[in-house]
Scaffold this motif. Structure first.
Motif, short mmCIF file in Angstrom:
data_model
loop_
_atom_site.label_atom_id
_atom_site.label_comp_id
_atom_site.label_asym_id
_atom_site.label_seq_id
_atom_site.Cartn_x
_atom_site.Cartn_y
_atom_site.Cartn_z
N MET A 1 -21.75 -11.22 42.88
CA MET A 1 -20.46 -11.29 42.31
C MET A 1 -20.63 -11.71 40.97
SD MET A 1 -17.46 -13.93 42.80
CE MET A 1 -17.31 -14.19 44.49
N THR A 2 -20.21 -11.00 40.05
CA THR A 2 -20.16 -11.08 38.50
C THR A 2 -19.01 -11.75 38.01
OG1 THR A 2 -19.34 -8.91 38.11
CG2 THR A 2 -21.92 -9.27 38.22
N ALA A 3 -19.24 -12.77 37.17
CA ALA A 3 -17.82 -13.31 36.48
C ALA A 3 -17.41 -12.40 35.28
CB ALA A 3 -18.10 -14.71 36.03
N ASN A 4 -15.84 -12.37 35.08
CA ASN A 4 -15.63 -11.94 33.91
C ASN A 4 -15.79 -12.83 33.07
OD1 ASN A 4 -14.80 -9.62 35.32
ND2 ASN A 4 -12.78 -10.50 35.87
N ILE A 5 -16.48 -12.62 31.79
CA ILE A 5 -16.46 -13.42 30.61
C ILE A 5 -15.60 -12.80 29.54
CG2 ILE A 5 -18.20 -14.41 29.00
CD1 ILE A 5 -20.32 -13.90 31.03
N VAL A 6 -14.73 -13.95 29.11
CA VAL A 6 -14.16 -13.58 27.99
C VAL A 6 -14.45 -13.81 26.59
CG1 VAL A 6 -11.66 -13.98 27.02
CG2 VAL A 6 -11.91 -13.70 29.44
N THR A 7 -14.66 -12.90 25.60
CA THR A 7 -15.32 -13.25 24.46
C THR A 7 -14.13 -13.56 23.34
OG1 THR A 7 -15.21 -10.92 23.73
CG2 THR A 7 -17.28 -11.94 24.88
N PHE A 8 -14.52 -14.55 22.63
CA PHE A 8 -13.28 -14.92 21.68
C PHE A 8 -13.88 -14.67 20.24
CE2 PHE A 8 -12.33 -17.75 25.34
CZ PHE A 8 -10.87 -17.72 25.27
N PRO A 9 -13.04 -14.55 19.43
CA PRO A 9 -13.81 -14.20 17.94
C PRO A 9 -14.41 -15.53 17.30
CG PRO A 9 -11.26 -14.15 17.95
CD PRO A 9 -11.79 -14.18 19.49
N LYS A 10 -15.51 -15.19 16.80
CA LYS A 10 -16.27 -16.42 16.11
C LYS A 10 -15.52 -16.75 15.09
CE LYS A 10 -20.63 -14.88 18.03
NZ LYS A 10 -21.96 -15.36 18.19
N LYS A 11 -14.82 -16.23 14.52
CA LYS A 11 -14.18 -16.84 13.08
C LYS A 11 -12.87 -16.94 13.65
CE LYS A 11 -13.70 -15.94 8.15
NZ LYS A 11 -13.76 -15.10 7.17
N PHE A 12 -12.35 -18.06 13.07
CA PHE A 12 -10.85 -18.22 13.46
C PHE A 12 -9.87 -17.69 12.23
CE2 PHE A 12 -7.29 -21.12 12.29
CZ PHE A 12 -6.59 -20.92 13.57
N GLN A 13 -9.01 -17.08 12.62
CA GLN A 13 -8.04 -16.35 11.83
C GLN A 13 -7.02 -17.31 11.42
OE1 GLN A 13 -7.18 -12.77 13.15
NE2 GLN A 13 -9.24 -11.71 12.33
N LYS A 14 -6.80 -17.85 10.06
CA LYS A 14 -5.83 -18.63 9.80
C LYS A 14 -4.57 -17.66 9.31
CE LYS A 14 -4.68 -22.58 6.64
NZ LYS A 14 -4.76 -23.38 5.83
N SER A 15 -3.46 -18.25 10.08
CA SER A 15 -2.15 -17.29 9.60
C SER A 15 -1.73 -17.60 8.17
CB SER A 15 -0.98 -17.65 10.67
OG SER A 15 -1.21 -19.03 11.02
N THR A 16 -1.26 -16.46 7.67
CA THR A 16 -0.84 -16.67 6.27
C THR A 16 0.32 -17.72 5.85
OG1 THR A 16 -1.53 -14.29 6.07
CG2 THR A 16 0.05 -15.30 4.40
N PRO A 17 0.35 -18.61 4.97
CA PRO A 17 1.52 -19.60 4.81
C PRO A 17 2.57 -18.76 4.41
CG PRO A 17 -0.14 -19.71 3.26
CD PRO A 17 -0.78 -18.82 4.34
N LEU A 18 4.02 -19.19 5.13
CA LEU A 18 5.09 -18.78 4.65
C LEU A 18 5.58 -19.32 3.31
CD1 LEU A 18 6.89 -18.84 8.18
CD2 LEU A 18 5.96 -16.74 6.70
N GLY A 19 5.14 -20.57 3.11
CA GLY A 19 5.34 -21.41 1.87
C GLY A 19 4.96 -22.87 1.99
#
Length: 100
Positions: free
Chosen positions: A1-19
């Motif tokens: 049985m193999t597990a489903n591995i979820v990969t996450f991006p290594k770099k966090f993407q910060k949202s663009t500030p609204l103000g």
């Protein structure tokens, strides 16, 4: 049985500030911001306490920066401006469910 591995991006993407948001907690801070706007801001406008929510925060910060670098204010007044400017925070869009 193999597990489903979820990969996450290594770099966090910060949202663009609204103000930015300027947090004012005391009457002393409100009065200092009004002083900066009325002395170092647009000479054609006069600002009152009721106008603070509608004034552009970047314009307000620019006026406060001019006041901080001027020789008109005491060290106590400059410390109030420094405290206000230190507590400015960015407004970012809310994270939507399922986009994490």
């Amino acid at each position: 049985m193999t597990a489903n591995i979820v990969t996450f991006p290594k770099k966090f993407q910060k949202s663009t500030p609204l103000g930015v948001v300027i947090k004012l907690y005391t009457e002393e801070e409100i009065e200092m911001v009004l002083f900066c706007l009325n002395i170092f801001g647009d000479q054609d406008n006069s600002y009152a306490k009721e106008d603070l929510r509608s004034v552009d925060p970047h314009f307000t910060l620019d006026c406060m920066g001019k006041a901080y670098s001027s020789y008109l204010l005491s060290p106590d007044a400059k410390s109030i401006i420094h405290y206000i400017m230190k507590n400015v925070s960015e407004v970012t869009p809310p994270i939507m469910e399922g986009t994490r």
